[in-house]
Write a protein that holds these residues in place. Structure first.
Motif, mmCIF file in Angstrom:
data_model
loop_
_atom_site.group_PDB
_atom_site.id
_atom_site.type_symbol
_atom_site.label_atom_id
_atom_site.label_comp_id
_atom_site.label_asym_id
_atom_site.label_seq_id
_atom_site.Cartn_x
_atom_site.Cartn_y
_atom_site.Cartn_z
ATOM 1 N N ILE A 1 -18.910 -37.909 1.556
ATOM 2 C CA ILE A 1 -19.606 -38.943 0.790
ATOM 3 C C ILE A 1 -20.932 -38.357 0.337
ATOM 4 O O ILE A 1 -21.742 -37.917 1.154
ATOM 5 N N ASP A 2 -21.101 -38.276 -0.971
ATOM 6 C CA ASP A 2 -22.331 -37.707 -1.522
ATOM 7 C C ASP A 2 -23.320 -38.814 -1.815
ATOM 8 O O ASP A 2 -23.051 -39.686 -2.642
ATOM 9 N N LEU A 3 -24.458 -38.770 -1.180
ATOM 10 C CA LEU A 3 -25.507 -39.731 -1.522
ATOM 11 C C LEU A 3 -26.279 -39.190 -2.710
ATOM 12 O O LEU A 3 -26.512 -37.978 -2.795
ATOM 13 N N PRO A 4 -26.669 -40.066 -3.632
ATOM 14 C CA PRO A 4 -27.319 -39.593 -4.858
ATOM 15 C C PRO A 4 -28.680 -38.944 -4.625
ATOM 16 O O PRO A 4 -29.113 -38.112 -5.409
ATOM 17 N N LEU B 1 -31.785 -39.767 1.754
ATOM 18 C CA LEU B 1 -32.207 -41.022 2.375
ATOM 19 C C LEU B 1 -32.829 -40.792 3.745
ATOM 20 O O LEU B 1 -33.393 -41.695 4.328
ATOM 21 N N GLU C 1 -35.928 -50.517 0.426
ATOM 22 C CA GLU C 1 -34.740 -51.027 1.113
ATOM 23 C C GLU C 1 -33.594 -51.214 0.122
ATOM 24 O O GLU C 1 -32.459 -50.817 0.375
ATOM 25 N N ASN D 1 -33.308 -49.735 -2.725
ATOM 26 C CA ASN D 1 -32.922 -48.414 -3.218
ATOM 27 C C ASN D 1 -31.956 -47.747 -2.246
ATOM 28 O O ASN D 1 -30.955 -47.148 -2.643
ATOM 29 N N LYS D 2 -32.232 -47.874 -0.951
ATOM 30 C CA LYS D 2 -31.360 -47.278 0.064
ATOM 31 C C LYS D 2 -29.968 -47.891 -0.011
ATOM 32 O O LYS D 2 -28.970 -47.177 -0.053
ATOM 33 N N LYS D 3 -29.940 -49.228 -0.051
ATOM 34 C CA LYS D 3 -28.646 -49.924 -0.105
ATOM 35 C C LYS D 3 -27.836 -49.483 -1.312
ATOM 36 O O LYS D 3 -26.651 -49.240 -1.234
ATOM 37 N N ALA E 1 -28.084 -46.639 -3.001
ATOM 38 C CA ALA E 1 -27.617 -45.260 -2.837
ATOM 39 C C ALA E 1 -26.386 -45.228 -1.932
ATOM 40 O O ALA E 1 -25.421 -44.511 -2.202
ATOM 41 N N GLN E 2 -26.419 -46.018 -0.860
ATOM 42 C CA GLN E 2 -25.283 -46.035 0.067
ATOM 43 C C GLN E 2 -24.043 -46.599 -0.602
ATOM 44 O O GLN E 2 -22.946 -46.030 -0.507
ATOM 45 N N LEU F 1 -23.416 -46.670 -3.740
ATOM 46 C CA LEU F 1 -22.976 -45.723 -4.764
ATOM 47 C C LEU F 1 -22.137 -44.614 -4.134
ATOM 48 O O LEU F 1 -21.066 -44.264 -4.623
ATOM 49 N N GLY F 2 -22.633 -44.066 -3.013
ATOM 50 C CA GLY F 2 -21.899 -43.003 -2.324
ATOM 51 C C GLY F 2 -20.529 -43.482 -1.882
ATOM 52 O O GLY F 2 -19.511 -42.796 -2.080
ATOM 53 N N LEU F 3 -20.471 -44.678 -1.290
ATOM 54 C CA LEU F 3 -19.199 -45.212 -0.799
ATOM 55 C C LEU F 3 -18.243 -45.500 -1.949
ATOM 56 O O LEU F 3 -17.041 -45.270 -1.858
ATOM 57 N N LYS G 1 -18.223 -44.029 -4.959
ATOM 58 C CA LYS G 1 -17.725 -42.771 -5.538
ATOM 59 C C LYS G 1 -16.550 -42.250 -4.716
ATOM 60 O O LYS G 1 -15.567 -41.748 -5.250
ATOM 61 N N ASP G 2 -16.691 -42.376 -3.396
ATOM 62 C CA ASP G 2 -15.632 -41.933 -2.504
ATOM 63 C C ASP G 2 -14.359 -42.728 -2.751
ATOM 64 O O ASP G 2 -13.266 -42.174 -2.855
ATOM 65 N N GLU G 3 -14.527 -44.047 -2.861
ATOM 66 C CA GLU G 3 -13.380 -44.932 -3.097
ATOM 67 C C GLU G 3 -12.679 -44.546 -4.399
ATOM 68 O O GLU G 3 -11.457 -44.447 -4.462
ATOM 69 N N GLU H 1 -12.718 -41.670 -5.971
ATOM 70 C CA GLU H 1 -12.038 -40.387 -5.793
ATOM 71 C C GLU H 1 -10.673 -40.584 -5.153
ATOM 72 O O GLU H 1 -9.669 -40.001 -5.589
ATOM 73 N N GLN H 2 -10.646 -41.412 -4.111
ATOM 74 C CA GLN H 2 -9.389 -41.651 -3.407
ATOM 75 C C GLN H 2 -8.375 -42.317 -4.321
ATOM 76 O O GLN H 2 -7.204 -41.949 -4.338
#
Lengths: 233, 118
Positions: free
Chosen positions: A55-58, A61, B93, B95-97, B99-100, B102-104, B106-108, B110-111
């Motif tokens: 999982i790539d974080l942008p 963090l 806060e 921004n963190k959410k 980013a997380q 977004l990462g999850l 992107k993974d989904e 890809e799958q």
């Protein structure tokens, strides 16, 4: 029983391959997910070329945000247990069973401690003092003895995953997460484990720097105790 | 009119005009400007209305009334910076959410692509 191994990694292109090999050889029953915390050294590429889920974080963090991403992943995909395993090669896959054992026996969260059984883990003197101060303070607050509060070698059961999916501290997450877990009445267990010494590069923290670090963490601990309760049902 | 009064009127007018001009240009959102506007308005009132300032200053035991103005200004600045700390914490806060998520996601994605190809 589905077990997830969360590997937070920030610029670990050199180490990540060994970590993945170690996990595959010695802990094959866990699914690996690498949380690439905005690395710019090809960590993601190396891991992907080995066929691991990444999982790539942008952007970066910090360790707290990265670990929480892994927990969120485990929570979404319905894992029963999540193991937190450093991407820098410090942790040993063979030791995972030891922390899992506690979860199987009903703990919500278990921590691999370097100091529980006076194992020979050499550490700079200043860090040793800092580490024992944190342990003392946290033990007092949580009314339970902890020896290695900065250890990032942990396992989380369902309840802990649910809690940390919602809220996981950011600044000094290992130490602060203990308080969050205690306030939420999670059952926490520590187990003795071995860890590898850091191979490349001495820790760059100076004596004065570690005093400053200690003060910051202590402050974070006290602020953490002030926060409202985190209640999960 | 004393020099100190002219100075304080000038300064609070300047702040007020600057804030209004910045809002007009869309440089910041109105809700962040509210505290600034309110602060400069109160400072302006106290600068112009000397009797009110004298009265308030005496009420709180200040020997030199204009120093009450300084306290007011200081208090407002504290409020404004406190407000900023809150806003920044809230933003980081979120921004963190983001980013997380977004990462999850992107993974989904890809799958999903992988599953489609097989």
């Amino acid at each position: 029983m589905k077990i997830l191994v969360i590997v937070p990694a920030y610029n670990e292109a050199e180490n990540i391959q060994n970590v993945i090999m170690d996990l595959r050889d010695n802990f094959p029953l866990g699914d690996i997910v690498i949380i690439n915390d905005g690395s710019h050294d090809g960590t993601s590429h190396v891991a992907r070329s080995l066929g691991v889920r990444v999982i790539d974080l942008p952007h970066n963090l910090g360790i707290g945000g990265a670990v929480q991403t892994g927990i969120k992943y485990g929570y979404i995909h319905n894992y029963d247990i999540a193991v937190q395993f450093d991407g820098d090669g410090q942790h040993i896959a063979n030791e995972i069973e030891k922390i899992l054992e506690q979860i199987h026996q009903g703990a919500d969260m278990s921590i691999g401690s370097r100091f529980l059984n006076a194992t020979a883990y050499a550490m700079p003197f200043t860090r040793k003092i800092g580490s024992s101060v944190f342990s003392g303070v946290i033990s007092l607050i949580c009314r339970q003895k902890f020896t290695d509060t900065t250890s990032g070698f942990r396992a989380y059961g369902k309840k802990a995953m649910e809690l940390f999916n919602d809220y996981y501290p950011e600044d000094y997450p290992e130490v602060e997460a203990l308080i969050v877990a205690y306030k939420s009445k999670l059952k926490i267990k520590e187990v003795p484990v071995c860890m590898r010494q850091r191979e490349k590069g001495e820790s760059s923290i100076t004596a004065l720097g570690s005093v400053y670090y200690m003060i910051k963490v202590l402050l974070a601990i006290f602020v953490g105790t002030l926060k409202r309760r985190f209640i999960i049902t | 009119m004393e020099v100190v009064q002219i100075l304080s009127i000038t300064v609070s007018l300047f702040i007020m005009v600057t804030v209004i001009e910045l809002i007009r240009r869309g440089a910041f959102k109105e809700r962040y400007a509210l505290l600034w506007l309110f602060s400069s308005l109160v400072l302006l009132i106290f600068s112009i209305w000397r009797n009110l300032l004298d009265y308030m200053a005496r009420l709180f035991g200040f020997f030199y009334p204009p120093s009450f103005l300084f306290l007011l200004g200081f208090g407002f600045l504290m409020l404004i910076t406190l407000h900023f700390s809150m806003v920044i914490s809230n933003l980081s806060e979120k921004n963190k959410k983001m980013a997380q998520e977004l990462g999850l996601m992107k993974d989904e994605l890809e799958q999903l692509k992988k599953d489609k190809n097989t």
